[in-house]
Design a protein around this motif. Sequence first.
Motif, PDB file in Angstrom:
ATOM      1  N   GLU A   1      28.107 -84.211 -14.129  1.00 33.06           N
ATOM      2  CA  GLU A   1      27.703 -82.943 -14.728  1.00 33.06           C
ATOM      3  C   GLU A   1      26.197 -82.798 -14.965  1.00 33.06           C
ATOM      4  OE1 GLU A   1      30.348 -82.267 -18.073  1.00 33.06           O
ATOM      5  OE2 GLU A   1      31.969 -81.699 -16.703  1.00 33.06           O
TER       6      GLU A   1
ATOM      7  N   ASP B   1      31.413 -77.230 -16.870  1.00 36.16           N
ATOM      8  CA  ASP B   1      32.566 -76.391 -16.570  1.00 36.16           C
ATOM      9  C   ASP B   1      32.200 -75.227 -15.651  1.00 36.16           C
ATOM     10  OD1 ASP B   1      35.517 -75.879 -17.524  1.00 36.16           O
ATOM     11  OD2 ASP B   1      34.537 -73.921 -17.513  1.00 36.16           O
TER      12      ASP B   1
ATOM     13  N   HIS C   1      34.432 -78.587 -11.610  1.00 34.74           N
ATOM     14  CA  HIS C   1      34.937 -78.987 -12.918  1.00 34.74           C
ATOM     15  C   HIS C   1      35.382 -77.713 -13.625  1.00 34.74           C
ATOM     16  CE1 HIS C   1      32.663 -83.088 -13.351  1.00 34.74           C
ATOM     17  NE2 HIS C   1      33.130 -82.893 -12.116  1.00 34.74           N
ATOM     18  N   SER C   2      36.650 -77.598 -13.927  1.00 33.88           N
ATOM     19  CA  SER C   2      37.130 -76.353 -14.514  1.00 33.88           C
ATOM     20  C   SER C   2      38.324 -76.604 -15.422  1.00 33.88           C
ATOM     21  CB  SER C   2      37.523 -75.360 -13.407  1.00 33.88           C
ATOM     22  OG  SER C   2      37.743 -74.079 -13.936  1.00 33.88           O
ATOM     23  N   TYR C   3      38.235 -76.067 -16.611  1.00 31.79           N
ATOM     24  CA  TYR C   3      39.305 -76.168 -17.605  1.00 31.79           C
ATOM     25  C   TYR C   3      39.715 -74.746 -17.962  1.00 31.79           C
ATOM     26  CZ  TYR C   3      37.915 -81.052 -17.951  1.00 31.79           C
ATOM     27  OH  TYR C   3      37.633 -82.372 -17.663  1.00 31.79           O
TER      28      TYR C   3
ATOM     29  N   TRP D   1      39.879 -81.333 -13.982  1.00 32.10           N
ATOM     30  CA  TRP D   1      40.607 -80.230 -14.600  1.00 32.10           C
ATOM     31  C   TRP D   1      41.555 -80.849 -15.612  1.00 32.10           C
ATOM     32  CZ3 TRP D   1      46.019 -79.094 -14.032  1.00 32.10           C
ATOM     33  CH2 TRP D   1      46.703 -79.944 -13.150  1.00 32.10           C
TER      34      TRP D   1
END
Length: 369
Positions: free
Chosen positions: A191, A234, A257-259, A289
């Motif tokens: 990140e 994110d 990267h995804s929530y 995730w």
Amino acid sequence: MRFSLASAVVLLLDLGVSVQGIPKMKRASSSFAGSNLYFLHGLSASDQSYYINQLANDGAKVIRIWVNGLSKGCVKGSNVVDDISEFETTIGDYNYDTLAKLDAVLAQTSAKGIKAIISPHDGNDIHDSSTSGNGCDIYCSTYGTSFYSSSQAKTQYDARIAAILNYQSPSSGKKWGQWSDAILAFDLENEPFQFTDDGANDDPSDWLCGRAQNFKSVLGSSSVKVATGGIGGDHSHGYNMLPAALNCSSIDLMSIHSYVGDASSWSGILSGDEKVAAAANKLIYVEEWGVSTSYNSDFNDQAAAINSAGYPWIYWQFIPGDDGTESCNSGCCTGYDGFEIGFNSSKGDIRTAIAKANSATTIQNWNIL
């Protein structure tokens, strides 16, 4: 060999090329699923063996691990038994025992046919812990948020990367950068730009491509890939598909990267990213995730949505211990963040999700495992 017009169209579609408005077909290729576990190298030998065997039994092909230090105690419902030093507590002075601990993990995962994506540094650690919620490592205390713009920091970080890639594995006898049987890719960092404005300014210091070029110079002809590591954190921040990375020929893989709370979000996220990635000749995958217990859609529904869209994924994170919804059997039931899933948990059907990922036809040609 002579081709008819029809056969030529079929060939172009199979290659993922749109023909006069005919949509691209998904193509059969080697998709995968797996898990992040940044503290695997700190677990006991028995817990490591259990975890890796369980991942292999469930069909996982990839695991993501980090070059990081650890302290004894409970982490995400699992018991870290070893204190492990940061790779650098003084810049340029390398604690190779940290890599030795990780190498022992790589020997086990590669023996089970699981390849690793390795994040060589956590971008969240270059900021004051009161800002990022993470620790403040030696780069943080030395540079703070100027880490990405300082020419000296770039030189020092490039040296760190060279030390990691040139580390000779006690298990295989190969340098990590050449150990393609065990290692699929290295992230530039976990990140990058999470807490800076570098993403909003499209990497004005050329940190991403400059570091990727350093990776490639050390990797040489190795088939090990270079991944972004989730630029900006994110996906909602808007920088996972940063143009500076898309336009860099030394970057192979764009990490998402995804929530998200609802499974319906995945189709839009992935289809939009695929368009820009394909135009830049990059592969994309979901590197992180996770599903919180407070989300509208559960793990099974979100995994089905990603598999249906046709992208490889790595979950945050399957754990060897109990996940907080289970009765505590491991003697360590603290430190949860709500995203963990134990192998025997009712939070999700891990085996079915991985099996469907492995059999999914992908939008892109992922034949690199």
